[in-house]
Motif scaffolding. Structure first.
Motif, short mmCIF file in Angstrom:
data_model
loop_
_atom_site.label_atom_id
_atom_site.label_comp_id
_atom_site.label_asym_id
_atom_site.label_seq_id
_atom_site.Cartn_x
_atom_site.Cartn_y
_atom_site.Cartn_z
N THR A 99 0.84 -1.25 -0.09
CA THR A 99 0.03 -0.06 0.09
C THR A 99 0.79 1.27 0.14
OG1 THR A 99 -0.33 -0.11 2.09
CG2 THR A 99 -1.94 -0.95 1.03
N MET A 102 2.13 1.78 -3.48
CA MET A 102 0.98 2.34 -4.30
C MET A 102 0.72 3.54 -4.33
SD MET A 102 -0.55 0.04 -6.44
CE MET A 102 -0.40 -1.80 -6.74
N GLU A 106 1.51 6.45 -7.22
CA GLU A 106 0.07 7.25 -7.73
C GLU A 106 0.66 8.45 -8.08
OE1 GLU A 106 -2.97 6.77 -5.10
OE2 GLU A 106 -3.56 4.60 -6.11
N ARG A 113 2.11 -1.64 -11.12
CA ARG A 113 1.82 -3.18 -10.70
C ARG A 113 3.14 -3.54 -10.04
NH1 ARG A 113 0.01 -7.38 -14.96
NH2 ARG A 113 1.97 -7.16 -15.76
N THR A 158 0.43 -7.31 -9.98
CA THR A 158 -0.89 -7.00 -9.90
C THR A 158 -0.96 -5.53 -9.48
OG1 THR A 158 -3.08 -7.44 -8.90
CG2 THR A 158 -0.69 -8.03 -7.57
N SER A 159 -2.16 -4.83 -9.82
CA SER A 159 -2.24 -3.43 -9.44
C SER A 159 -3.02 -3.47 -8.18
CB SER A 159 -3.21 -2.71 -10.75
OG SER A 159 -4.40 -3.48 -10.85
N GLU A 160 -3.16 -4.68 -7.47
CA GLU A 160 -4.03 -4.52 -6.30
C GLU A 160 -2.91 -4.64 -5.21
OE1 GLU A 160 -7.00 -7.74 -5.99
OE2 GLU A 160 -7.47 -7.61 -8.15
N GLY A 161 -2.95 -3.28 -4.47
CA GLY A 161 -1.85 -3.16 -3.38
C GLY A 161 -2.22 -4.27 -1.96
N LYS A 162 -3.49 -4.18 -1.97
CA LYS A 162 -3.86 -4.83 -0.68
C LYS A 162 -3.74 -6.45 -0.91
CE LYS A 162 -7.56 -1.67 0.45
NZ LYS A 162 -9.20 -1.35 0.59
N LEU A 163 -3.70 -6.96 -1.92
CA LEU A 163 -3.57 -8.19 -2.21
C LEU A 163 -2.10 -8.65 -1.84
CD1 LEU A 163 -4.46 -11.30 -3.28
CD2 LEU A 163 -3.95 -10.51 -5.52
N ASN A 165 -0.31 -7.07 0.26
CA ASN A 165 0.03 -6.97 1.90
C ASN A 165 -0.53 -8.35 2.28
OD1 ASN A 165 1.05 -4.54 1.49
ND2 ASN A 165 -0.85 -3.47 2.12
N GLU A 166 -1.72 -8.71 1.85
CA GLU A 166 -2.33 -9.97 2.33
C GLU A 166 -1.38 -11.18 2.28
OE1 GLU A 166 -6.24 -12.66 1.41
OE2 GLU A 166 -6.06 -10.60 0.60
#
Length: 712
Positions: A99, A102, A106, A113, A158-163, A165-166
């Motif tokens: 995060t 990301m 931005e 990604r 991937t573009s999903e920062g939360k994924l 971290n998970e």
């Protein structure tokens, strides 16, 4: 050379090289946040994209290349982390990295990604313990660690920062036995497994995080692994499955794969291993470097710095005989040439720089075929494609006459005024057959009398005649029946053949009029030896090669006019020196007319005057001026026959008597003499009185004695 052999200008061909631009798309100008959304392949950062260069031997073709780091350019970042036990504390920091990255990215791009991978070590002894218990949990005590592995791709880009971290939060530390880690195996798989990792054709960043050194090629022998790393992808179910089969990659091999896949690497390591990874950085211009600090912000700053660093151009392998030169025009007026011409530093996003590139063909390819080279900035996928076309033949060769009777009964093609012999035929006019010629018999015609050298080692014997060898400099030629002559091995003067005053013919200088000598460096002109009285060398020497050789040892100077021991040199120039230096003397009023024949320099003191020992003859002079003051000067004549005078700026003048001290001294002397005389007189009087008193006392005693005697 062709004109000197009688060729008319109309029959001489002189083809020139040229350049052509086939694709010249302008660099992309846009800023982050604009409505325009472009695909990565539609963004242009380098211009032009495709050229064709027609090259003639020795003639460079130059073109300009523009590079601009596009704003809002897509970025792929892969975080590769060491999960050995010593990195336990750092894993907690990485869990919030997704995060944070990301959020920061931005600010510079809307298309970012991130991916994650981890590594430990090869799963063989002696790198890890292979006992069943240690394979399940390599850590000691109550620590719960995951089984050791070589490399694992945890998260594709991937573009999903939360994924991010998970998945990172679910990772567990593992362990191994030795200190160096198997990170190079992991880097190789990240570089070559583009499909599995999900690399796009955009800016590619790889962050490598560890607190230890690394194994490299050859270390695998400790575990019985001898096969070199093949540089191919071996991921199955996101795990590297061939770590026990292939050795670690070498540094050079790793750098090659990173370059081929346009991946920029950032090493985030502890300060302890900074020097180790700096060595690797020096071997590759694809690699950035930083220290590993606890705050995630330090890593983010280093990543941003990698996007605002050097732009370095590299080219593909050049064809034989082709050279390339670079000149850079960077920010703030900084220009570079040579190796520095390939790069520009401190280039931020949105900055534009230019390069001037020259391509030169020093020889023609054997078959004259076209070649292609490519130039690209290191770490970027865009490139300039250059098609090289070589001009190796004249147009008249297309008009040749095959089997021409001018070539010994049709044994060759007559083209461009000469014969090109058919296979098996040799000679200027193809008059000889290679099958019929006895080389030993023919060589005898190519040797000078009493010599064993064929064509003086400067040519080849063809059909009993010497064909002299050509030189790279077309102005330098061998000549003569046996190639024994040339026009470039004559004596030189001032770095020039025959001193530039003659022609070199068969290794002997033929001098121009008024020049002589083996190197034509001796001038017969006597004007430079003419003295002021009209005599050559003042009648006291000989003019040799434009320079006077004084035969009278008393005379010196360019024209033998300077005599240091002769009377009159100082007196002759006394008045002129006095009027120019001090504005007085007999020639004060006519100084500007009569006394401008020498160059004058004022000095502070006699110590500053030129001293004996200098190349030019020198006279030291001491003269009195109109005020009876002494002034000092030197007179000399330099090699250009110019009179040089140095004058002490302050004359030495006699000072008048000081009356008061004299009068005071006289008065004091008189007083002192008077006192001395008075003291002497007083002393004499005291002595005289004492003598008289003593005499009186004696007489008194005698008188008393007489009285006593008579009384008795």
């Amino acid at each position: 050379a062709l004109k000197s052999k009688g060729c008319s200008p109309d029959e001489i061909e002189n083809p020139r090289g040229k350049k052509g631009v086939l694709k010249n798309k302008e660099v992309t100008n846009r800023s982050k946040g604009t409505a325009e959304k472009l695909k990565p392949e539609d963004i242009t950062q380098i211009q032009p994209q495709q050229l064709v260069l027609k090259l003639r031997t020795g003639e460079p073709q130059t073109f300009s290349l523009k590079f601009k780091r596009a704003e809002d350019y897509p970025i792929d970042l892969y975080y590769l982390m060491d999960l050995s036990y010593s990195m336990k504390d750092d894993l907690e920091n990485v869990k919030s990295l997704g995060t944070a990255l990301m959020r920061e990215m931005e600010k510079i791009t809307s298309d970012f990604r991130i991916g994650f991978g981890s590594f430990v070590e090869k799963t063989v002894m002696p790198y890890i313990s292979t006992t069943p218990a240690k394979l399940r949990n390599p850590c000691t005590g109550d620590q719960n660690c995951t089984s050791p592995f070589s490399y694992k791709n945890v998260l594709n880009l991937t573009s999903e920062g939360k994924l991010f971290n998970e998945l990172v939060g679910k990772q567990h530390i593992s362990g191994n036995l030795d200190s160096p880690e198997g990170g190079f195996d992991a880097i190789m798989q990240v570089a070559v497994c583009g499909t599995q990792i999900g690399w796009r054709n955009v800016t590619r960043l790889l962050v490598f995080s560890t607190d230890a050194g690394f194994h490299f090629a050859g270390d695998g022998k400790l575990g019985g692994i001898v096969l070199p790393n093949d540089g191919r992808c071996h991921l199955e179910n996101n795990m590297y499955t061939m770590s026990h089969y292939y050795d670690y990659p070498s540094i050079a091999h790793l750098v090659q794969k990173l370059s081929e896949n346009n991946i920029q690497t950032i090493f985030a390591v502890t300060e302890e291993f900074q020097a180790v990874y700096k060595v690797k950085k020096k071997k590759s211009r694809e690699i950035s470097f930083c220290l590993f600090f606890q705050p995630v912000e330090s890593l983010i700053l280093m990543i941003l710095y990698s996007l605002s660093s050097e732009v370095i151009l590299e080219n593909s392998k050049l064809p034989k005989g082709v050279t390339i030169n670079y000149k850079s025009y960077c920010k703030n007026g900084v220009n570079g040439t040579g190796e520095n011409g390939r790069k520009c530093s401190n280039i931020s996003i949105g900055d534009e720089v230019k390069f001037e590139i020259s391509v030169t063909a020093n020889e023609c390819p054997k078959k004259g075929q076209n070649e292609t080279i490519k130039i690209k900035p290191l770490g970027f996928t865009e490139e300039v494609e250059i098609n090289l076309q070589f001009i190796c033949e004249c147009q008249c060769q297309n008009e040749g006459i095959p089997n021409s009777p001018d070539c010994h009964q049709g044994n060759g093609t007559f083209e461009c005024g000469a014969c090109r012999c058919n296979e098996g035929r040799i000679g200027k006019e193809c008059e000889c057959s290679t099958d019929e010629v006895n080389s030993e018999d023919m060589d005898a015609y190519c040797r000078r009398e009493n010599s064993t050298e064929i064509c003086s080692n400067n040519g080849e014997c063809v059909c009993g005649q010497c064909v002299c060898r050509k030189r790279e400099n077309t102005n330098e030629v061998y000549s003569g029946r046996y190639c024994e002559c040339d026009n470039f091995n004559c004596d030189r003067s001032n770095g020039l053949i025959c001193g530039g005053n003659g022609n070199c013919k068969c290794r002997v200088c033929e001098c121009f009029p008024n020049f002589t000598g083996s190197a034509c460096d001796c001038s017969l002109d006597t004007s430079s030896c003419m003295a002021s009285n009209g005599q050559i060398c003042n009648g006291r020497g000989t003019c040799e090669c434009g320079t006077c050789n004084c035969t009278d040892p008393k005379f010196q100077g360019p024209t033998c006019e300077m005599c240091q021991t002769c009377l009159g040199v100082c007196a002759a120039h006394k008045d002129c020196v006095q009027c120019r230096a001090f504005k007085k003397g007999e020639k004060k009023d006519t100084c500007s007319q009569d006394c401008m024949h020498f160059n004058m320099t004022l000095v502070e003191s006699r110590d500053k005057l030129p001293q004996p020992g200098q190349p030019d003859p020198l006279s030291h002079c001491k003269e009195k001026d109109v005020d009876d003051c002494w002034f000092y000067f030197t007179y000399s004549i330099n090699a250009n026959n110019e009179a040089i005078v140095h004058v002490v700026e302050t004359p030495e003048c006699p000072t008048g008597p000081d009356i008061i001290p004299i009068v005071a001294g006289v008065v004091a002397g008189i007083v002192l003499i008077g006192l001395a005389l008075l003291l002497i007189w007083k002393l004499l009087m005291i002595i005289h009185d004492r003598r008289e008193f003593a005499k009186f006392e004696k007489e008194k005693m005698n008188a008393k004695w007489d009285t006593v005697s008579h009384g008795t």
